[in-house]
Design a protein around this motif. Structure first.
Motif, mmCIF file in Angstrom:
data_model
loop_
_atom_site.group_PDB
_atom_site.id
_atom_site.type_symbol
_atom_site.label_atom_id
_atom_site.label_comp_id
_atom_site.label_asym_id
_atom_site.label_seq_id
_atom_site.Cartn_x
_atom_site.Cartn_y
_atom_site.Cartn_z
ATOM 1 N N ILE A 1 -13.462 0.668 1.250
ATOM 2 C CA ILE A 1 -12.945 1.882 1.056
ATOM 3 C C ILE A 1 -14.093 2.968 1.245
ATOM 4 O O ILE A 1 -13.945 4.218 1.735
ATOM 5 N N MET B 1 -5.377 4.985 6.106
ATOM 6 C CA MET B 1 -6.295 4.127 6.276
ATOM 7 C C MET B 1 -6.278 3.295 7.901
ATOM 8 O O MET B 1 -7.275 3.177 8.501
ATOM 9 N N ARG C 1 -1.578 4.132 3.386
ATOM 10 C CA ARG C 1 -1.467 3.178 4.658
ATOM 11 C C ARG C 1 -1.761 3.810 6.030
ATOM 12 O O ARG C 1 -2.617 3.287 6.751
ATOM 13 N N ILE D 1 0.773 -1.088 -0.213
ATOM 14 C CA ILE D 1 0.000 0.095 0.108
ATOM 15 C C ILE D 1 0.969 1.241 -0.142
ATOM 16 O O ILE D 1 1.796 1.362 0.659
ATOM 17 N N VAL E 1 -6.284 0.272 -2.262
ATOM 18 C CA VAL E 1 -6.913 -0.165 -0.896
ATOM 19 C C VAL E 1 -7.940 -1.249 -0.822
ATOM 20 O O VAL E 1 -7.778 -2.021 0.290
#
Length: 283
Positions: free
Chosen positions: A231, A193, A190, A185, A252
């Motif tokens: 997402i 998230m 990253r 990612i 993602v």
């Protein structure tokens, strides 16, 4: 501020909020770590027999007590026990001849957990103050180690896993819920998230988690995804963080998951003191 201090301050604040206002710990929109991460993890038969504040303070990403067999008389240790929900559920399953320990480094969470223990009338429970990197229990002293979305918060995950291995008895089981990352990612994505998923970033990549468990000495390592973070669930948060969601969606999607991670400490070898001599005498 180091990560451990950040974790302690964050969860201390949550414990105080639950105690003072009885607000659900992860349903404060300002925390940005609410649904779908912490919702629907426990069924009514579980939450219905627990003090309300134990349920309100639940901050996990799974329900480890539902996914591991606990037997009468066993000793269970919950790493990062928070308000005590998994400890209290475990205590019921191991029965009066068993024992359930909760380990937490946050004074406010420990106070909340001990009050929940008192309200539940759980006499086979003990909450310990300490860090999951330095478990205050002796070698080979517990049958099962559980944890609920806490190991990902540690800055030294290898040490946590070595400590879990140390305190488990031979044949003991490691059974935790945690957030893991599957595949590469972009670093900025990253971080954003994981800030959304776990409030404080730090989840390991799946293969890294497996490798660290094996290095610690565990066998029969298994990782079972239990929830994939969409997402769309993070769209508002990511947009506020300045990330163009539609551009990164394909990078993602399906890569951030809650998982149930199992492993076993090998049984003691046959040639423990006296074992082989006895076997040879019988031959």
């Amino acid at each position: 501020m180091d990560s451990q201090t950040a974790v302690r301050e964050k969860y201390g604040s949550i414990a105080r909020s639950v105690t003072q206002s009885q607000a659900t710990a992860c349903c404060d929109p300002a925390m940005r770590c609410c649904n779908p991460i912490t919702k629907d993890l426990y069924n009514a038969s579980e939450t219905g027999v627990l003090p309300e504040n134990a349920v309100l303070a639940s901050l996990g990403c799974g329900n480890p007590t539902a996914l591991i067999e606990l037997r009468e008389g066993e000793t269970v240790l919950d790493l990062g026990s928070g308000g005590g929900i998994d400890v209290l559920l475990s205590a019921k399953r191991v029965g009066p001849t068993g024992r359930a320990y909760g380990l937490d480094m946050t004074d406010d969470m420990l106070a909340l957990a001990r009050e929940n223990q008192r309200q539940a009338g759980a006499v086979n429970v003990e909450f310990l103050k300490g860090e999951i990197e330095n478990i205050p229990l002796s070698d080979n002293s517990v049958d099962v180690v559980i944890s609920n979305c806490v190991i990902n918060l540690s800055a030294d995950k290898s040490r946590v896993l070595r400590e879990a291995f140390r305190v488990l008895r031979p044949g003991g089981r490691f059974a935790v819920s945690d957030v893991v990352v599957r595949g590469e990612i972009p670093a900025s994505v990253r971080q954003s998230m994981l800030l959304w998923v776990g409030c404080i970033a730090g989840a390991m990549e799946e293969s890294d988690y497996r490798e660290k468990l094996v290095t610690a000495g565990f066998v029969d390592v298994d990782l079972e995804p239990t929830r994939t973070y969409d997402i769309e669930d993070a769209r508002v948060f990511l947009t506020e963080a300045g990330i163009e969601v539609d551009k990164i969606a394909t990078q993602v999607e399906g890569k951030f998951v809650s998982a149930f991670i199992r492993a076993t400490k090998p049984n003691a070898p046959c040639c423990a003191p006296g074992c082989c001599d006895i076997a040879e005498a019988r031959a």
